[in-house]
Design a protein around this motif. Structure first.
Motif, PDB file in Angstrom:
ATOM      1  N   GLN A  37     -17.173   2.372 -10.608  1.00 42.19           N
ATOM      2  CA  GLN A  37     -17.990   1.872 -12.118  1.00 42.19           C
ATOM      3  C   GLN A  37     -16.688   2.483 -13.244  1.00 42.19           C
ATOM      4  O   GLN A  37     -16.661   3.276 -13.544  1.00 42.19           O
ATOM      5  CB  GLN A  37     -19.214   2.565 -12.157  1.00 42.19           C
ATOM      6  CG  GLN A  37     -20.123   2.148 -11.105  1.00 42.19           C
ATOM      7  CD  GLN A  37     -20.465   0.828 -11.243  1.00 42.19           C
ATOM      8  OE1 GLN A  37     -20.740   0.270 -12.296  1.00 42.19           O
ATOM      9  NE2 GLN A  37     -20.568  -0.047  -9.968  1.00 42.19           N
ATOM     10  N   PRO A  38     -16.287   1.356 -13.816  1.00 45.56           N
ATOM     11  CA  PRO A  38     -15.105   1.551 -14.725  1.00 45.56           C
ATOM     12  C   PRO A  38     -15.948   2.215 -15.919  1.00 45.56           C
ATOM     13  O   PRO A  38     -17.016   2.030 -16.407  1.00 45.56           O
ATOM     14  CB  PRO A  38     -14.730   0.153 -15.180  1.00 45.56           C
ATOM     15  CG  PRO A  38     -15.713  -0.834 -14.618  1.00 45.56           C
ATOM     16  CD  PRO A  38     -16.345  -0.157 -13.574  1.00 45.56           C
ATOM     17  N   VAL A  39     -15.061   3.259 -16.520  1.00 47.21           N
ATOM     18  CA  VAL A  39     -15.540   3.899 -17.985  1.00 47.21           C
ATOM     19  C   VAL A  39     -14.565   3.872 -18.856  1.00 47.21           C
ATOM     20  O   VAL A  39     -13.433   3.838 -18.520  1.00 47.21           O
ATOM     21  CB  VAL A  39     -16.100   5.338 -17.501  1.00 47.21           C
ATOM     22  CG1 VAL A  39     -17.063   5.551 -16.479  1.00 47.21           C
ATOM     23  CG2 VAL A  39     -14.771   6.150 -17.024  1.00 47.21           C
ATOM     24  N   CYS A  40     -15.007   3.793 -20.288  1.00 48.80           N
ATOM     25  CA  CYS A  40     -13.950   3.950 -21.415  1.00 48.80           C
ATOM     26  C   CYS A  40     -14.208   5.485 -21.800  1.00 48.80           C
ATOM     27  O   CYS A  40     -15.454   5.881 -22.100  1.00 48.80           O
ATOM     28  CB  CYS A  40     -14.682   3.106 -22.507  1.00 48.80           C
ATOM     29  SG  CYS A  40     -13.397   3.187 -24.073  1.00 48.80           S
ATOM     30  N   ALA A  41     -13.150   6.313 -21.693  1.00 49.32           N
ATOM     31  CA  ALA A  41     -13.383   7.564 -21.942  1.00 49.32           C
ATOM     32  C   ALA A  41     -12.295   7.772 -23.460  1.00 49.32           C
ATOM     33  O   ALA A  41     -11.155   7.175 -23.660  1.00 49.32           O
ATOM     34  CB  ALA A  41     -12.813   8.478 -20.963  1.00 49.32           C
ATOM     35  N   SER A  42     -12.608   8.809 -24.136  1.00 45.69           N
ATOM     36  CA  SER A  42     -11.956   9.368 -25.233  1.00 45.69           C
ATOM     37  C   SER A  42     -11.927  10.923 -25.273  1.00 45.69           C
ATOM     38  O   SER A  42     -12.670  11.372 -24.790  1.00 45.69           O
ATOM     39  CB  SER A  42     -12.511   8.810 -26.700  1.00 45.69           C
ATOM     40  OG  SER A  42     -13.953   9.270 -26.722  1.00 45.69           O
ATOM     41  N   SER A  70     -13.828  12.435 -21.875  1.00 45.03           N
ATOM     42  CA  SER A  70     -15.129  12.583 -21.667  1.00 45.03           C
ATOM     43  C   SER A  70     -15.582  11.115 -22.000  1.00 45.03           C
ATOM     44  O   SER A  70     -15.107  10.126 -22.743  1.00 45.03           O
ATOM     45  CB  SER A  70     -16.022  13.374 -22.570  1.00 45.03           C
ATOM     46  OG  SER A  70     -15.862  12.951 -23.756  1.00 45.03           O
ATOM     47  N   THR A  71     -16.463  10.701 -21.181  1.00 43.28           N
ATOM     48  CA  THR A  71     -17.038   9.293 -20.978  1.00 43.28           C
ATOM     49  C   THR A  71     -17.453   8.786 -22.457  1.00 43.28           C
ATOM     50  O   THR A  71     -18.312   9.398 -22.958  1.00 43.28           O
ATOM     51  CB  THR A  71     -18.010   9.223 -19.998  1.00 43.28           C
ATOM     52  OG1 THR A  71     -17.524   9.486 -18.850  1.00 43.28           O
ATOM     53  CG2 THR A  71     -18.495   7.747 -19.751  1.00 43.28           C
ATOM     54  N   ALA A  72     -17.059   7.706 -23.042  1.00 41.85           N
ATOM     55  CA  ALA A  72     -17.539   7.188 -24.313  1.00 41.85           C
ATOM     56  C   ALA A  72     -18.576   5.970 -23.961  1.00 41.85           C
ATOM     57  O   ALA A  72     -19.452   5.786 -24.505  1.00 41.85           O
ATOM     58  CB  ALA A  72     -16.331   6.472 -25.085  1.00 41.85           C
ATOM     59  N   ALA A  73     -18.136   5.175 -22.825  1.00 45.06           N
ATOM     60  CA  ALA A  73     -18.896   4.124 -22.567  1.00 45.06           C
ATOM     61  C   ALA A  73     -18.965   3.862 -20.720  1.00 45.06           C
ATOM     62  O   ALA A  73     -17.820   4.013 -20.435  1.00 45.06           O
ATOM     63  CB  ALA A  73     -18.731   3.000 -23.238  1.00 45.06           C
ATOM     64  N   LYS A  74     -19.904   3.330 -20.338  1.00 40.55           N
ATOM     65  CA  LYS A  74     -19.767   3.072 -18.686  1.00 40.55           C
ATOM     66  C   LYS A  74     -19.397   1.663 -18.648  1.00 40.55           C
ATOM     67  O   LYS A  74     -19.552   0.850 -17.575  1.00 40.55           O
ATOM     68  CB  LYS A  74     -21.199   3.276 -18.348  1.00 40.55           C
ATOM     69  CG  LYS A  74     -21.862   4.691 -17.979  1.00 40.55           C
ATOM     70  CD  LYS A  74     -21.273   5.518 -16.934  1.00 40.55           C
ATOM     71  CE  LYS A  74     -21.859   6.791 -17.043  1.00 40.55           C
ATOM     72  NZ  LYS A  74     -21.222   7.566 -15.961  1.00 40.55           N
ATOM     73  N   THR A  75     -18.145   1.424 -19.358  1.00 40.35           N
ATOM     74  CA  THR A  75     -17.653  -0.062 -19.011  1.00 40.35           C
ATOM     75  C   THR A  75     -16.108   0.172 -19.719  1.00 40.35           C
ATOM     76  O   THR A  75     -15.750   1.198 -20.166  1.00 40.35           O
ATOM     77  CB  THR A  75     -18.018  -1.237 -20.208  1.00 40.35           C
ATOM     78  OG1 THR A  75     -18.039  -0.712 -21.677  1.00 40.35           O
ATOM     79  CG2 THR A  75     -19.564  -1.330 -19.893  1.00 40.35           C
ATOM     80  N   PRO A  76     -15.331  -0.724 -19.182  1.00 36.61           N
ATOM     81  CA  PRO A  76     -13.881  -0.647 -19.493  1.00 36.61           C
ATOM     82  C   PRO A  76     -13.866  -0.651 -20.823  1.00 36.61           C
ATOM     83  O   PRO A  76     -14.654  -1.153 -21.821  1.00 36.61           O
ATOM     84  CB  PRO A  76     -13.164  -1.656 -18.868  1.00 36.61           C
ATOM     85  CG  PRO A  76     -13.950  -2.308 -17.737  1.00 36.61           C
ATOM     86  CD  PRO A  76     -15.419  -1.719 -18.272  1.00 36.61           C
ATOM     87  N   CYS A  77     -12.758  -0.077 -21.566  1.00 33.52           N
ATOM     88  CA  CYS A  77     -12.655  -0.142 -23.383  1.00 33.52           C
ATOM     89  C   CYS A  77     -12.404  -1.537 -23.622  1.00 33.52           C
ATOM     90  O   CYS A  77     -11.948  -2.424 -22.817  1.00 33.52           O
ATOM     91  CB  CYS A  77     -11.316   0.682 -23.446  1.00 33.52           C
ATOM     92  SG  CYS A  77     -11.521   2.504 -23.169  1.00 33.52           S
ATOM     93  N   ALA A  78     -13.048  -1.778 -24.835  1.00 33.55           N
ATOM     94  CA  ALA A  78     -12.823  -3.195 -25.316  1.00 33.55           C
ATOM     95  C   ALA A  78     -11.497  -3.521 -25.506  1.00 33.55           C
ATOM     96  O   ALA A  78     -10.303  -2.861 -25.736  1.00 33.55           O
ATOM     97  CB  ALA A  78     -13.555  -3.281 -26.687  1.00 33.55           C
TER      98      ALA A  78
END
Length: 86
Positions: A37-42, A70-78
């Motif tokens: 499950q791709p994540v966007c992290a910052s 750390s996980t910012a969103a449970k999707t790839p980064c915009a």
């Protein structure tokens, strides 16, 4: 019988594991199960952002490179900004 049950529950409660700061990402990465499950992290300061294949890959990256994503969103980064660094 009642006493044995209470005693058992007390020991189970005390043995419960919690993440304590600073988090040892190497231990977390070892136990993590990949779910693809791709994540966007910052980073905590918001200066850097990256996409990872899943949260386990983020933990492995933090372990290998000493970072603190750390996980910012449970999707790839915009795609409008993509991965970036200050």
């Amino acid at each position: 019988m009642y006493y044995a049950l209470i005693l058992t529950l007390t020991f189970v409660y005390r043995a419960e594991q919690h993440l304590v700061f600073p988090i040892n990402y190497c231990h977390v990465a070892t136990a993590c199960i990949h779910d693809s499950q791709p994540v966007c992290a910052s980073t905590l300061d918001g200066c850097s952002r990256r996409s990872f294949l899943d949260q386990c890959d983020m933990f492995e990256y933090n372990c290998d490179y000493g970072t603190d994503y750390s996980t910012a969103a449970k999707t790839p980064c915009a795609h409008d900004r993509g991965d970036y660094s200050c």
